[in-house]
Design a protein around this motif. Structure first.
Motif, PDB file in Angstrom:
ATOM      1  N   SER A 108       0.863  -1.190   0.000  1.00  0.00           N
ATOM      2  CA  SER A 108       0.000   0.000   0.000  1.00  0.00           C
ATOM      3  C   SER A 108       0.897   1.237   0.000  1.00  0.00           C
ATOM      4  O   SER A 108       2.115   1.120   0.167  1.00  0.00           O
ATOM      5  CB  SER A 108      -0.869  -0.019   1.258  1.00  0.00           C
ATOM      6  OG  SER A 108      -0.042   0.192   2.393  1.00  0.00           O
ATOM      7  N   PRO A 109       0.309   2.435  -0.113  1.00  0.00           N
ATOM      8  CA  PRO A 109       1.144   3.644  -0.040  1.00  0.00           C
ATOM      9  C   PRO A 109       1.893   3.760   1.285  1.00  0.00           C
ATOM     10  O   PRO A 109       2.916   4.430   1.356  1.00  0.00           O
ATOM     11  CB  PRO A 109       0.132   4.788  -0.186  1.00  0.00           C
ATOM     12  CG  PRO A 109      -1.053   4.178  -0.860  1.00  0.00           C
ATOM     13  CD  PRO A 109      -1.091   2.738  -0.450  1.00  0.00           C
ATOM     14  N   VAL A 114      -1.888  -4.573   1.259  1.00  0.00           N
ATOM     15  CA  VAL A 114      -3.346  -4.505   1.117  1.00  0.00           C
ATOM     16  C   VAL A 114      -3.776  -5.696   0.259  1.00  0.00           C
ATOM     17  O   VAL A 114      -3.140  -6.017  -0.743  1.00  0.00           O
ATOM     18  CB  VAL A 114      -3.797  -3.155   0.517  1.00  0.00           C
ATOM     19  CG1 VAL A 114      -3.203  -2.893  -0.861  1.00  0.00           C
ATOM     20  CG2 VAL A 114      -5.307  -3.067   0.470  1.00  0.00           C
ATOM     21  N   LEU A 120      -6.358  -3.722   4.439  1.00  0.00           N
ATOM     22  CA  LEU A 120      -5.159  -3.587   5.281  1.00  0.00           C
ATOM     23  C   LEU A 120      -5.250  -4.441   6.545  1.00  0.00           C
ATOM     24  O   LEU A 120      -4.281  -4.509   7.307  1.00  0.00           O
ATOM     25  CB  LEU A 120      -4.936  -2.117   5.660  1.00  0.00           C
ATOM     26  CG  LEU A 120      -4.377  -1.212   4.554  1.00  0.00           C
ATOM     27  CD1 LEU A 120      -4.329   0.241   5.029  1.00  0.00           C
ATOM     28  CD2 LEU A 120      -2.986  -1.659   4.113  1.00  0.00           C
ATOM     29  N   PRO A 145      -5.862  -2.199  -5.564  1.00  0.00           N
ATOM     30  CA  PRO A 145      -6.992  -1.282  -5.342  1.00  0.00           C
ATOM     31  C   PRO A 145      -6.525   0.150  -5.091  1.00  0.00           C
ATOM     32  O   PRO A 145      -7.292   1.104  -5.247  1.00  0.00           O
ATOM     33  CB  PRO A 145      -7.680  -1.864  -4.106  1.00  0.00           C
ATOM     34  CG  PRO A 145      -6.623  -2.666  -3.409  1.00  0.00           C
ATOM     35  CD  PRO A 145      -5.738  -3.203  -4.495  1.00  0.00           C
ATOM     36  N   CYS A 146      -5.271   0.319  -4.724  1.00  0.00           N
ATOM     37  CA  CYS A 146      -4.751   1.651  -4.388  1.00  0.00           C
ATOM     38  C   CYS A 146      -4.717   2.584  -5.597  1.00  0.00           C
ATOM     39  O   CYS A 146      -4.729   3.806  -5.431  1.00  0.00           O
ATOM     40  CB  CYS A 146      -3.355   1.540  -3.789  1.00  0.00           C
ATOM     41  SG  CYS A 146      -3.265   0.361  -2.428  1.00  0.00           S
ATOM     42  N   CYS A 149      -7.980   4.656  -5.581  1.00  0.00           N
ATOM     43  CA  CYS A 149      -8.473   4.971  -4.242  1.00  0.00           C
ATOM     44  C   CYS A 149      -8.043   6.378  -3.841  1.00  0.00           C
ATOM     45  O   CYS A 149      -6.966   6.850  -4.243  1.00  0.00           O
ATOM     46  CB  CYS A 149      -7.883   3.951  -3.269  1.00  0.00           C
ATOM     47  SG  CYS A 149      -8.340   4.215  -1.553  1.00  0.00           S
ATOM     48  N   GLN A 151      -7.000   7.102  -1.071  1.00  0.00           N
ATOM     49  CA  GLN A 151      -5.860   6.830  -0.194  1.00  0.00           C
ATOM     50  C   GLN A 151      -6.006   7.420   1.218  1.00  0.00           C
ATOM     51  O   GLN A 151      -5.095   8.103   1.719  1.00  0.00           O
ATOM     52  CB  GLN A 151      -4.557   7.283  -0.857  1.00  0.00           C
ATOM     53  CG  GLN A 151      -4.410   6.714  -2.277  1.00  0.00           C
ATOM     54  CD  GLN A 151      -2.986   6.681  -2.804  1.00  0.00           C
ATOM     55  OE1 GLN A 151      -2.135   7.421  -2.338  1.00  0.00           O
ATOM     56  NE2 GLN A 151      -2.734   5.798  -3.753  1.00  0.00           N
ATOM     57  N   PRO A 152      -7.112   7.130   1.897  1.00  0.00           N
ATOM     58  CA  PRO A 152      -7.263   7.629   3.275  1.00  0.00           C
ATOM     59  C   PRO A 152      -6.211   7.065   4.228  1.00  0.00           C
ATOM     60  O   PRO A 152      -5.947   7.677   5.274  1.00  0.00           O
ATOM     61  CB  PRO A 152      -8.673   7.145   3.677  1.00  0.00           C
ATOM     62  CG  PRO A 152      -8.987   6.003   2.759  1.00  0.00           C
ATOM     63  CD  PRO A 152      -8.282   6.321   1.477  1.00  0.00           C
ATOM     64  N   CYS A 153      -5.601   5.941   3.893  1.00  0.00           N
ATOM     65  CA  CYS A 153      -4.589   5.335   4.767  1.00  0.00           C
ATOM     66  C   CYS A 153      -3.401   6.275   5.000  1.00  0.00           C
ATOM     67  O   CYS A 153      -2.773   6.252   6.054  1.00  0.00           O
ATOM     68  CB  CYS A 153      -4.100   4.003   4.186  1.00  0.00           C
ATOM     69  SG  CYS A 153      -3.442   4.147   2.511  1.00  0.00           S
ATOM     70  N   CYS A 195      -8.868   1.774   5.478  1.00  0.00           N
ATOM     71  CA  CYS A 195      -8.961   1.268   4.099  1.00  0.00           C
ATOM     72  C   CYS A 195     -10.394   0.804   3.799  1.00  0.00           C
ATOM     73  O   CYS A 195     -10.966   0.034   4.567  1.00  0.00           O
ATOM     74  CB  CYS A 195      -7.981   0.112   3.929  1.00  0.00           C
ATOM     75  SG  CYS A 195      -8.086  -0.682   2.318  1.00  0.00           S
ATOM     76  N   PRO A 196     -10.988   1.247   2.690  1.00  0.00           N
ATOM     77  CA  PRO A 196     -12.356   0.823   2.373  1.00  0.00           C
ATOM     78  C   PRO A 196     -12.495  -0.701   2.288  1.00  0.00           C
ATOM     79  O   PRO A 196     -13.533  -1.244   2.650  1.00  0.00           O
ATOM     80  CB  PRO A 196     -12.625   1.460   1.006  1.00  0.00           C
ATOM     81  CG  PRO A 196     -11.586   2.506   0.818  1.00  0.00           C
ATOM     82  CD  PRO A 196     -10.433   2.197   1.718  1.00  0.00           C
TER      83      PRO A 196
HETATM   84  S1  SF4 Z   1      -6.952   2.960   1.713  1.00  0.00           S
HETATM   85 FE1  SF4 Z   1      -6.871   2.905  -0.532  1.00  0.00          FE
HETATM   86  S2  SF4 Z   1      -4.695   3.374  -0.981  1.00  0.00           S
HETATM   87 FE2  SF4 Z   1      -4.782   2.775   1.187  1.00  0.00          FE
HETATM   88  S3  SF4 Z   1      -4.385   0.553   1.167  1.00  0.00           S
HETATM   89 FE3  SF4 Z   1      -6.648   0.799   1.079  1.00  0.00          FE
HETATM   90  S4  SF4 Z   1      -7.090   0.742  -1.132  1.00  0.00           S
HETATM   91 FE4  SF4 Z   1      -4.886   1.139  -0.947  1.00  0.00          FE
END
Ligand code: SF4
Ligand code: B12
Ligand code: SF4
Length: 217
Positions: A108-109, A114, A120, A145-146, A149, A151-153, A195-196
């Motif tokens: 993930s970022p 993920v 996550l 998926p990132c 997204c 990217q709220p993480c 993470c959604p």
């Molecule tokens: S929140 Fe979005 S960017 Fe962060 S791990 Fe989940 S899918 Fe990836």
């Protein structure tokens, strides 16, 4: 010869699911292994199942690791496979690398992995190594998926300890010692929860609290 359906069927009563698999060549695997199958919690339901186990109830140390060994060793015996664990060896088996090779988990970022269904909240209880080359379906998602997204993480950590620049574990532990850190201690890491895909996984917060107590003793 075992197939993924048979492995899933034997794992399900223990609230475990096949979270990925790959053939030798996609990543380094132990000698003699042609196919590696990664197993982790089947949600919702893993925590309710695990807390019924003798390992959880006997109050001895490391109940989940001991449970994982008992269950995966038995599955390996039934299936003619070898079991490997993310704990208990030096050096550790490279589960992060294995996860990437499965095509079902991506960095993930914030660097944590993920997963296409666990988000996550991903964790592995172990892996089964087969000497045969099993038939494997293509991974369900073509890309991380990132990529699509918001990217709220990246901004979810209240201590700014886990961001795109890496994981400052000292800052994380310092925050967990403060009253404000109790939210992470009882509900799990806010970054992983943001993470959604994590939302849809259905993990019991009591399981997160259990792991956080282990991480931050
Ligand atoms: S929140 Fe979005 S960017 Fe962060 S791990 Fe989940 S899918 Fe990836
Ligand atoms: C050491 C370790 C840690 C260390 C350091 C992390 C690190 N640098 O990898 C610490 C103690 C910080 C840690 C913490 C946690 N960890 Co940890 N950890 C491991 C462990 C046991 C070994 C990693 C290793 O060195 N492998 C050996 C190397 C040679 O192989 P490799 O893993 O393929 O190497 C790659 C990774 O190390 C990666 N990498 C490099 N730097 C970092 C930093 C981070 C933060 C990550 C995630 C990866 C990473 O790059 C390498 C090359 O691709 C693995 C299990 C395993 N056997 O792999 C779990 C593992 C990576 N951890 C995991 C988990 C669940 C956690 C916790 C969330 C536990 C918890 N509380 O529930 C916490 C984080 C706390 C939080 N904020 O919630 C999961 C993965 C979770 C995810 N979604 O990514 C794993 C796979 C264990 C499992 N049972 O599934 N962990
Ligand atoms: S546990 Fe809390 S403080 Fe630690 S990285 Fe996760 S969100 Fe940040």
């Amino acid at each position: 010869m075992a197939g993924l359906d048979q492995i899933s069927n034997l794992a399900r009563p223990h609230a475990l699911a096949v979270l990925g698999a790959f053939h030798k060549g996609a990543a380094p695997v132990p000698e003699g292994v042609e196919t590696l199958v990664l197993l982790g919690p089947q949600e919702p339901g893993f925590w309710a199942s695990f807390t019924q186990s003798p390992e959880y109830r006997d109050t001895l140390p490391d109940p989940m690791d001991r449970w994982s060994r008992r269950i995966l060793d038995a599955l390996a015996g039934r299936l003619g496979a070898c079991a490997f664990y993310p704990f208990g060896t030096t050096p550790p088996h490279p589960f992060y690398t294995w996860a990437k090779a499965s095509g079902r988990a991506w960095p993930s970022p914030v660097q944590f992995l993920v997963h296409d269904t666990a988000g996550l909240w991903l964790s592995y209880r172990g892996a089964l190594g087969f000497a045969q080359r099993l038939d494997l379906p293509p991974p369900p998602a073509a890309q991380s998926p990132c990529t699509t997204c918001a990217q709220p993480c990246v901004t979810a950590c209240p201590a700014r300890a886990l961001t795109q620049t890496g994981y400052d574990t000292a800052a994380c532990h310092a925050y967990l010692d403060q009253p404000a850190g109790q939210a992470c201690m009882t509900g799990g890491c806010a970054v992983r929860a943001a993470c959604p895909l994590s939302h849809a996984y259905g993990r019991d917060p009591d399981q997160s609290a259990f792991h956080m107590r282990h991480f931050h003793t």
